[in-house]
Design an enzyme around this catalytic site. Sequence first.
Site, short mmCIF file in Angstrom:
data_model
loop_
_atom_site.label_atom_id
_atom_site.label_comp_id
_atom_site.label_asym_id
_atom_site.label_seq_id
_atom_site.Cartn_x
_atom_site.Cartn_y
_atom_site.Cartn_z
N GLY A 13 67.95 24.50 29.59
CA GLY A 13 68.54 23.31 30.11
C GLY A 13 67.84 22.17 29.77
N VAL A 37 41.01 32.82 37.93
CA VAL A 37 41.68 33.91 38.51
C VAL A 37 42.17 34.95 37.78
CG1 VAL A 37 43.53 34.30 40.61
CG2 VAL A 37 42.51 32.08 40.16
N ARG A 76 46.35 26.45 33.15
CA ARG A 76 47.66 26.54 32.78
C ARG A 76 48.10 25.01 32.52
NH1 ARG A 76 50.39 31.30 32.28
NH2 ARG A 76 52.24 30.41 32.92
N ALA A 108 52.76 30.74 43.18
CA ALA A 108 54.39 31.20 43.38
C ALA A 108 54.72 30.88 44.74
CB ALA A 108 54.31 32.79 43.09
N HIS A 112 42.83 48.31 67.40
CA HIS A 112 41.87 49.32 66.83
C HIS A 112 42.23 50.66 66.60
CE1 HIS A 112 37.64 50.66 66.90
NE2 HIS A 112 38.13 51.83 67.32
P1 FAD Z 1 57.72 29.85 36.53
O1 FAD Z 1 57.37 31.01 37.44
O2 FAD Z 1 56.73 29.49 35.33
O3 FAD Z 1 59.20 29.80 36.20
C1 FAD Z 1 59.56 28.78 35.14
C2 FAD Z 1 60.60 29.41 34.49
O4 FAD Z 1 61.57 28.36 33.74
C3 FAD Z 1 60.50 30.29 33.49
O5 FAD Z 1 61.47 31.46 33.36
C4 FAD Z 1 60.93 29.58 32.10
O6 FAD Z 1 61.29 30.43 31.05
C5 FAD Z 1 61.88 28.68 32.62
N1 FAD Z 1 61.98 27.49 32.05
C6 FAD Z 1 61.36 26.50 31.53
N2 FAD Z 1 61.74 25.52 30.82
C7 FAD Z 1 63.35 25.61 31.04
C8 FAD Z 1 64.27 24.81 30.60
N3 FAD Z 1 64.05 23.70 30.08
N4 FAD Z 1 65.52 25.37 30.80
C9 FAD Z 1 65.70 26.72 31.44
N5 FAD Z 1 64.62 27.45 31.85
C10 FAD Z 1 63.46 26.98 31.59
N6 FAD Z 1 50.44 33.07 41.85
C11 FAD Z 1 50.61 33.85 43.21
O7 FAD Z 1 50.87 32.93 43.94
N7 FAD Z 1 50.20 34.92 43.18
C12 FAD Z 1 49.53 35.52 42.21
O8 FAD Z 1 49.09 36.79 42.25
C13 FAD Z 1 49.73 35.15 40.72
N8 FAD Z 1 49.15 36.00 39.81
C14 FAD Z 1 49.23 35.26 38.61
C15 FAD Z 1 49.00 36.28 37.51
C16 FAD Z 1 49.15 35.56 36.11
C17 FAD Z 1 48.53 36.26 34.98
C18 FAD Z 1 49.78 34.36 35.86
C19 FAD Z 1 50.09 33.74 34.28
C20 FAD Z 1 50.22 33.66 37.10
C21 FAD Z 1 50.07 34.03 38.33
N9 FAD Z 1 50.44 33.23 39.47
C22 FAD Z 1 50.22 33.90 40.72
C23 FAD Z 1 50.78 32.05 39.26
C24 FAD Z 1 52.41 31.98 39.49
O9 FAD Z 1 53.00 32.78 38.37
C25 FAD Z 1 53.05 30.52 39.23
O10 FAD Z 1 52.35 29.69 40.26
C26 FAD Z 1 54.62 30.66 39.59
O11 FAD Z 1 55.20 31.39 38.57
C27 FAD Z 1 55.11 29.32 39.37
O12 FAD Z 1 56.41 29.33 39.63
P2 FAD Z 1 57.63 28.14 38.84
O13 FAD Z 1 58.92 28.71 39.45
O14 FAD Z 1 57.14 26.80 39.41
O15 FAD Z 1 57.34 28.29 37.67
P1 NAI Z 2 41.88 28.99 36.53
O1 NAI Z 2 42.11 27.66 36.60
O2 NAI Z 2 41.92 29.93 37.64
O3 NAI Z 2 40.39 29.42 35.63
C1 NAI Z 2 40.32 28.69 34.34
C2 NAI Z 2 38.63 28.99 34.14
O4 NAI Z 2 38.27 28.61 32.89
C3 NAI Z 2 38.01 27.83 35.02
O5 NAI Z 2 37.18 28.54 35.58
C4 NAI Z 2 37.55 26.96 34.13
O6 NAI Z 2 36.16 26.37 34.55
C5 NAI Z 2 37.36 27.75 32.83
N1 NAI Z 2 37.35 27.21 31.61
C6 NAI Z 2 38.23 26.16 31.28
N2 NAI Z 2 37.98 25.69 30.06
C7 NAI Z 2 36.88 26.50 29.29
C8 NAI Z 2 36.15 26.67 28.35
N3 NAI Z 2 36.56 26.05 27.13
N4 NAI Z 2 35.40 27.61 28.04
C9 NAI Z 2 35.07 28.55 29.04
N5 NAI Z 2 35.67 28.35 30.30
C10 NAI Z 2 36.54 27.37 30.39
O7 NAI Z 2 42.94 29.41 35.32
P2 NAI Z 2 43.79 30.66 35.09
O8 NAI Z 2 42.71 32.01 35.41
O9 NAI Z 2 43.99 30.59 33.66
O10 NAI Z 2 44.62 30.93 35.86
C11 NAI Z 2 45.85 29.84 35.91
C12 NAI Z 2 46.26 29.69 37.40
O11 NAI Z 2 47.34 30.87 37.58
C13 NAI Z 2 45.61 29.80 38.35
O12 NAI Z 2 44.62 28.59 38.43
C14 NAI Z 2 46.25 30.10 39.54
O13 NAI Z 2 46.96 28.91 40.11
C15 NAI Z 2 47.45 31.08 38.98
N6 NAI Z 2 47.04 32.35 39.07
C16 NAI Z 2 47.05 32.84 40.38
C17 NAI Z 2 46.67 34.08 40.83
C18 NAI Z 2 46.58 34.48 42.08
O14 NAI Z 2 47.00 33.72 42.78
N7 NAI Z 2 46.21 35.63 42.51
C19 NAI Z 2 46.32 35.12 39.65
C20 NAI Z 2 46.31 34.39 38.37
C21 NAI Z 2 46.80 33.20 38.24
#
Ligand code: FAD
Ligand code: NAI
Length: 477
Positions: free
Chosen positions: A122, A195, A284, A332, A456
């Site tokens: 979009g 994370v 990210r 999320a 408990h």
């Molecule tokens: P997104 O989930 O990124 O969704 C955005 C969507 O918009 C995507 O489908 C994308 O393709 C679409 N999009 C982008 N631009 C356009 C466009 N112009 N037109 C149409 N569609 C478009 N968070 C937690 O709370 N708990 C967790 O356990 C957790 N684990 C994670 C593990 C990993 C490996 C990663 C990478 C992230 C994790 N997160 C977790 C973070 C979580 O995934 C994000 O915070 C969350 O998905 C953000 O939601 P959002 O709707 O803002 O964006």
């Molecule tokens: P993060 O921000 O959690 O961790 C990134 C790490 O990389 C930091 O410790 C930072 O100091 C380090 N770093 C940055 N630049 C570096 C470099 N050049 N060399 C070495 N280390 C470096 O980011 P991550 O793990 O990529 O996850 C992104 C986000 O996704 C999280 O912040 C979180 O918001 C979301 N997420 C949430 C989860 C959950 O809720 N359980 C699970 C996974 C992701």
Amino acid sequence: MSQQFDVVVIGGGPGGYVAAIRAAQLGFATACIDAFKNPEGQPSLGGTCLNVGCIPSKALLQSSENFHAVQHDFAKHGISVEGAQMDVAKMLERKNGIIAKNAGGIAFLFKKNKVANIHGLGALKGRQGDKWVIEVSNDGAVVDTLEATHVIVATGSNPRQLPGLPTDNQLVLDNAGALALPAVPKRLGIIGAGVIGLEMGSVWKRLGAEVTVLEAMPTFLAAADQQIAKEAFKTLTKDTGLDIKLGVKIGEVKTGADSVSVSYELNGEATTTEFDKLIVSIGRIPNTQGLGAEAVGLALDERGFVVVDDHCRTNLPNVWAIGDVVRGPMLAHKASEEGVAVAERLAGQKPHVDFATIPWVIYTSPEIAWVGKTEEQLKAEGVEYKKGTSSFAANGRALGLGQAQGMVKLLACAKTDRILGVHMIGPMVSELISEAVVAMEFKASSEDIARIVHAHPTLSEVTHEAALAADKRALHG
Ligand code: FAD
Ligand code: NAI
């Protein structure tokens, strides 16, 4: 003639799809445009969270925990299992099945709530009278044009890459690649002990990889309470077996035919290590690619986030933005709550998302969870506080589970006893943290938790004890 809507949501992740459902429930003619395609090239709603984030990572964490338990824990229960094998393809198939089930569930909810489900990218094109024009394209071709009174931008985030090191998801992996490795690598390198690094490192370590995590910061999990972070570091290095190196300066990274070499400096010493796969998980970045932000003058900050006020209003009339693409934690549940709040605001309600009570969970083993202020934050702010801690070591349920590791720490105002923060490491603390969130949302005191009857034997008794300990009347401490 363009399709007409009251609300168009751009992005179908946990921010966007929830916003669309809520808007439709409130009576708005709503569409949700989402561009995500799964590896088969098919549309798959749910965004990063469902397709390559929260849900698949938890599926793999569970599979690898089970494998680990068979090998290391079952014998203690008197169960002998010999020759346990991990079928990685089957594990990935199960994970993909969960994604497909949930993505189909969102499509079903869209139908049920009469949200128009539009696949494609979009782009904001401009104004037509008092409506916004949004063009939808798929594989480069324009497939639809919509007009909407309100637009909610929920385009999420993308992995940050190391400069000069693009991820190919063959040798150098981002989250998508880390969740789809077809076999257990012998030597897995991870840059970033955040994370993703810790969760994905745990998965592949439990399945047999040697895992080295290279972290730039000298402090482990700097955002967490440091007492909990220290405990986490100890258990993740000693028990899980992750080799976590802090204070590393990454130098040259070279990719070969089937390995990656990473040069780095640690304590002034230069080292080069060879890995079979390298995960880059260094945070990210907000995603506004293809959104048309520049064309319509949507304000972005210097880091690329869409600028919003406390109510997720952007600088443009009737354009809102939520989730990872705006300030605040990239979680999320934060994205979803913002989505609900915007939809309800459009309907004239006065919703509020309380950033002070957003819980964090890291799904390592043991799990880590917290809500509210850390001890370090309270000290820096000069707040007088009292603290109560209690450990899982003597908790009957934790012992029965064979997971009697970790603790709960409760911080309360020294004057009013109001709970200011709760920090946990231990079994299922992802679930236990909700009690603390509810308590803080209701502005409870530590005495409130101390006086509530906890069943408990349950893990939640440790939270109860921590609250008692804050008043120096722990019964089992
Ligand atoms: P997104 O989930 O990124 O969704 C955005 C969507 O918009 C995507 O489908 C994308 O393709 C679409 N999009 C982008 N631009 C356009 C466009 N112009 N037109 C149409 N569609 C478009 N968070 C937690 O709370 N708990 C967790 O356990 C957790 N684990 C994670 C593990 C990993 C490996 C990663 C990478 C992230 C994790 N997160 C977790 C973070 C979580 O995934 C994000 O915070 C969350 O998905 C953000 O939601 P959002 O709707 O803002 O964006
Ligand atoms: P993060 O921000 O959690 O961790 C990134 C790490 O990389 C930091 O410790 C930072 O100091 C380090 N770093 C940055 N630049 C570096 C470099 N050049 N060399 C070495 N280390 C470096 O980011 P991550 O793990 O990529 O996850 C992104 C986000 O996704 C999280 O912040 C979180 O918001 C979301 N997420 C949430 C989860 C959950 O809720 N359980 C699970 C996974 C992701």
